[in-house]
Design an enzyme around this catalytic site. Structure first.
Site, PDB file in Angstrom:
ATOM      1  N   LYS A 162      48.703 -35.572  99.634  1.00 12.69           N
ATOM      2  CA  LYS A 162      48.701 -36.771 100.472  1.00 12.69           C
ATOM      3  C   LYS A 162      49.697 -36.699 101.629  1.00 12.69           C
ATOM      4  CE  LYS A 162      46.942 -39.913  96.999  1.00 12.69           C
ATOM      5  NZ  LYS A 162      47.101 -41.247  96.414  1.00 12.69           N
ATOM      6  N   ASN A 222      45.478 -41.093 101.847  1.00 11.89           N
ATOM      7  CA  ASN A 222      44.520 -40.825 100.782  1.00 11.89           C
ATOM      8  C   ASN A 222      43.101 -40.733 101.318  1.00 11.89           C
ATOM      9  OD1 ASN A 222      43.813 -43.498 101.078  1.00 11.89           O
ATOM     10  ND2 ASN A 222      44.246 -44.079  98.972  1.00 11.89           N
ATOM     11  N   ASP A 282      45.936 -47.014  98.940  1.00 12.48           N
ATOM     12  CA  ASP A 282      46.432 -47.083  97.565  1.00 12.48           C
ATOM     13  C   ASP A 282      46.965 -48.482  97.251  1.00 12.48           C
ATOM     14  OD1 ASP A 282      45.869 -44.432  96.882  1.00 12.48           O
ATOM     15  OD2 ASP A 282      47.838 -43.720  97.481  1.00 12.48           O
TER      16      ASP A 282
END
Length: 145
Positions: A48, A69, A85
């Site tokens: 990431k 992400n 996220d």
């Protein structure tokens, strides 16, 4: 799950899992970037942060987190990073009936970008997370804030 959503939306896309050893990341990224028909990717640990660094632009969520992400290829061929996220975490709480109010986030584990995301706004930008929310067509009663 994602391929079913993609098919239901009538998109000409497919999700395929791929991986590489961390020491081969730069070679791997170069290969992915060379693929002209690769429009985007969902990124997982441990890549990431490194993917975020490779992108030309980033949504403020990804920029603040220093991690991506998801990435999408812009019309000019450059990669754009996003990170949902925190949004997914908050949406999961809301779907489970757990209300989290903006003023109670404080200095918790949730970063400031969540407070911003759930601030009232007439129209949120069209990000990857916004696109998936539209595909899911969630009832408004399940949305936080």
């Amino acid at each position: 799950m994602f391929n079913a959503l993609i098919e239901d939306a009538g998109l000409d896309s497919l999700m395929v899992p791929v991986t590489c050893r961390p020491e081969n990341f730069d070679i791997f990224w170069a290969g992915l970037s060379a693929m002209e028909n690769l429009k985007g990717m969902i990124i997982s640990v441990p890549f990431k942060q490194r993917v975020s660094e490779k992108c030309a632009t980033a949504h403020s969520r990804a920029a603040r987190a220093g991690a991506a992400n998801t990435v999408v290829r812009r019309a000019d061929g450059q990669w754009h990073a996003d990170n949902f996220d925190g949004v997914g975490f908050m949406d999961g709480l809301a779907a489970a009936g757990r209300a989290v109010h903006r003023d109670r986030l404080g200095r918790s584990i949730l970063p400031a970008h969540l407070r911003e995301h759930y601030a009232p706004s007439p129209r949120r930008g069209r990000s990857i997370s916004g696109h998936w929310r539209e595909l899911r067509a969630r009832p408004r009663s399940l949305r936080p804030g």
